[in-house]
Write an enzyme that holds these catalytic residues in place. Structure first.
Site, PDB file in Angstrom:
ATOM      1  N   ARG A 121      12.500 -22.075  16.723  1.00 31.56           N
ATOM      2  CA  ARG A 121      13.663 -21.319  16.201  1.00 31.56           C
ATOM      3  C   ARG A 121      13.943 -21.607  14.727  1.00 31.56           C
ATOM      4  NH1 ARG A 121      15.775 -22.715  21.483  1.00 31.56           N
ATOM      5  NH2 ARG A 121      15.775 -20.859  22.829  1.00 31.56           N
ATOM      6  N   LYS A 143      12.145 -12.381   2.957  1.00 32.92           N
ATOM      7  CA  LYS A 143      11.583 -11.453   3.943  1.00 32.92           C
ATOM      8  C   LYS A 143      10.250 -12.008   4.431  1.00 32.92           C
ATOM      9  CE  LYS A 143      13.375  -6.880   2.723  1.00 32.92           C
ATOM     10  NZ  LYS A 143      12.967  -5.510   2.302  1.00 32.92           N
ATOM     11  N   GLU A 185       4.664  -4.381  -9.131  1.00 30.46           N
ATOM     12  CA  GLU A 185       5.987  -4.881  -8.764  1.00 30.46           C
ATOM     13  C   GLU A 185       6.798  -5.278  -9.998  1.00 30.46           C
ATOM     14  OE1 GLU A 185       7.472  -4.814  -5.934  1.00 30.46           O
ATOM     15  OE2 GLU A 185       5.936  -4.666  -4.380  1.00 30.46           O
ATOM     16  N   LYS A 227      15.469  -9.911  -8.978  1.00 29.50           N
ATOM     17  CA  LYS A 227      15.459  -9.965  -7.515  1.00 29.50           C
ATOM     18  C   LYS A 227      16.505 -10.940  -6.996  1.00 29.50           C
ATOM     19  CE  LYS A 227      12.591  -9.873  -3.444  1.00 29.50           C
ATOM     20  NZ  LYS A 227      11.233  -9.770  -2.884  1.00 29.50           N
ATOM     21  N   GLU A 237      19.774  -6.859   3.402  1.00 31.38           N
ATOM     22  CA  GLU A 237      19.465  -5.449   3.154  1.00 31.38           C
ATOM     23  C   GLU A 237      20.358  -4.487   3.941  1.00 31.38           C
ATOM     24  OE1 GLU A 237      15.580  -2.666   3.349  1.00 31.38           O
ATOM     25  OE2 GLU A 237      15.243  -4.633   2.469  1.00 31.38           O
ATOM     26  N   ARG A 241      20.248  -4.085  -1.594  1.00 33.40           N
ATOM     27  CA  ARG A 241      18.914  -4.681  -1.612  1.00 33.40           C
ATOM     28  C   ARG A 241      17.824  -3.642  -1.366  1.00 33.40           C
ATOM     29  NH1 ARG A 241      16.602 -10.344   0.965  1.00 33.40           N
ATOM     30  NH2 ARG A 241      14.427  -9.911   0.464  1.00 33.40           N
ATOM     31  N   ASN A 245      12.981  -1.599  -2.480  1.00 28.11           N
ATOM     32  CA  ASN A 245      11.951  -0.849  -1.774  1.00 28.11           C
ATOM     33  C   ASN A 245      11.487   0.375  -2.556  1.00 28.11           C
ATOM     34  OD1 ASN A 245      11.906  -2.466   0.632  1.00 28.11           O
ATOM     35  ND2 ASN A 245      13.869  -1.564   1.187  1.00 28.11           N
ATOM     36  N   HIS A 248       8.116   1.977  -1.938  1.00 26.59           N
ATOM     37  CA  HIS A 248       7.571   1.413  -0.713  1.00 26.59           C
ATOM     38  C   HIS A 248       7.567   2.384   0.464  1.00 26.59           C
ATOM     39  CE1 HIS A 248       7.936  -2.176  -3.104  1.00 26.59           C
ATOM     40  NE2 HIS A 248       7.469  -2.937  -2.156  1.00 26.59           N
ATOM     41  N   HIS A 252       4.089   2.081   1.893  1.00 29.40           N
ATOM     42  CA  HIS A 252       3.823   1.512   3.214  1.00 29.40           C
ATOM     43  C   HIS A 252       3.103   2.508   4.112  1.00 29.40           C
ATOM     44  CE1 HIS A 252       7.051  -1.920   3.151  1.00 29.40           C
ATOM     45  NE2 HIS A 252       6.002  -2.179   2.404  1.00 29.40           N
ATOM     46  N   HIS A 265      -1.468  -3.945  -1.880  1.00 31.19           N
ATOM     47  CA  HIS A 265      -0.074  -3.543  -1.726  1.00 31.19           C
ATOM     48  C   HIS A 265       0.482  -2.941  -3.019  1.00 31.19           C
ATOM     49  CE1 HIS A 265       4.091  -3.536  -0.478  1.00 31.19           C
ATOM     50  NE2 HIS A 265       4.412  -4.332  -1.478  1.00 31.19           N
TER      51      HIS A 265
END
Length: 370
Positions: A121, A143, A185, A227, A237, A241, A245, A248, A252, A265
């Site tokens: 956990r 993330k 980026e 960031k 998010e 936030r 993206n 993206h 993606h 990426h």
């Protein structure tokens, strides 16, 4: 060296940026209440270059290092790879204060972070990013995720590292294609939040491509500060936030439909940023001259600006509908309204996106046929 502080209350941490930092990793970890067994996750390429340095640094601080190498590539950022790390951590008796150290690019960082977030956990997580893209983006903000055959990063968590150590010296061993992918980026940050930084990138792009130390330090530090500010305002998010993206949604989809192997990426994000700028023009949100400026810098960085011709609008739209940012079936895009400012636009008309994809050269007709 520069330091950027991520202020998240009890989850706060520092990003250390500069050359020659890898041998000092142990020093930075001495002040943490960790137990003396650490899991080092890397890949064969990075491991052959830098794992021994990191192992020595950790051993010098009293850690017993358990090293694991995962295969190199986005296609291995999956649950099956994570399961192998769980098995190793369990058999070597890592406890809740045993740190997981990610030495590598975004794939290693995402997967190792996912394991750290879920094993027992949650155990401490340290990011040691070795690509430009990871140093300015994936190692910062918490993330962590693995991919699913139907989508990128749809199994994951928000889980902050305890420390990020960005050694700029390691970028000299990067494949030039990987450097360009990282610059995508960096360019993103100028578009979404800082027009002055975008102008600086236009003026200093050649120095960045040549890995000039002063230029790199400035670019990485500014990117991390942007960031950090966004993450501080919206860690999980729920609102702002999402501007991170930018590029993206389309990016993606391209990655997923090409099996995570055809494009880096950053390359997919570059296509997505150009597509988003063109969509913003079509929706009368952005001036054509601003879109052209965005596309011109991305081209100069040696990044792709056109969509893959082998993908149909239907395939891309279907993948976008499954994107994490979709709410109640509504397409959501981050769209620029000027260089340095973007808006989150929900319920973007699918027909406008379809026209964009067709004009960008994807395979299809206005009715969506193949």
């Amino acid at each position: 060296m520069q330091e950027v502080y991520i202020n998240l209350g009890p989850r706060s941490y520092s990003i250390h940026i500069g050359p020659g930092l890898l041998p000092r990793l142990g020093e930075y970890l001495r002040g943490f209440p960790f137990t003396r067994r650490a899991l080092l996750v890397t890949n064969p390429t990075v491991g052959s270059l830098y794992a021994s340095v990191v192992e020595a640094a950790l051993a010098g601080a009293g850690f017993e290092v358990i090293r694991s190498e995962m295969p190199d590539g986005e296609e291995y950022k999956i649950l099956a790879t994570a399961e192998k790390l769980y098995d190793l951590a369990y058999t070597r008796e890592l406890d809740r204060r045993s740190p997981v150290v990610a030495l590598g690019g975004g794939v290693v960082g995402d997967l190792a972070g996912f394991v750290a977030a879920t094993y027992l956990r949650g155990v401490p997580f340290i990011q040691v990013p070795t690509t430009l893209l990871a140093q300015v983006d994936s190692s910062v903000g918490g993330k962590v995720a693995v991919n699913h055959p139907r989508g990128k990063n749809i199994i994951g968590a928000f889980y902050q590292p305890r420390l990020v150590l960005a050694d700029l010296g390691v970028l000299k061993t990067l494949d030039p294609r990987e450097v360009r992918a990282g610059l995508a980026e960096v360019i993103k940050y100028g578009i979404i939040a800082d027009g002055g930084f975008f102008t600086w990138l236009e003026e200093n792009l050649e120095d960045l491509l040549a890995l000039d130390a002063e230029a790199l330090t400035h670019a990485v530090a500014v990117s991390c500060r942007i960031k950090a500010q966004v993450v501080r305002e919206d860690e999980t998010e729920q609102g702002r936030r999402a501007i991170l993206n930018f590029g993206h949604t389309v990016g993606h989809a391209v990655e997923a439909l090409t099996g995570y192997a055809a494009y880096r990426h950053g390359e997919a994000v570059a296509m997505g940023m150009v597509a988003a700028a063109r969509l913003a023009v079509a929706l009368d949100m952005l001036k054509e001259g601003e879109a052209a400026r965005i596309e011109r810098l991305i081209r100069r960085a040696g990044l792709p600006v056109e969509m893959p011709a082998g993908l149909s609008p239907d395939e891309l739209l279907d993948s976008m509908r499954r994107d994490k940012k979709v709410l109640a079936g509504r397409l959501t895009f981050v769209l620029p309204v000027a260089v340095g400012r973007v808006e989150i636009v929900r319920d973007v008309p699918e027909e406008a996106v379809r026209r964009l994809l067709i004009s960008a050269g994807t395979k299809g007709d206005p009715g969506g046929g193949r």
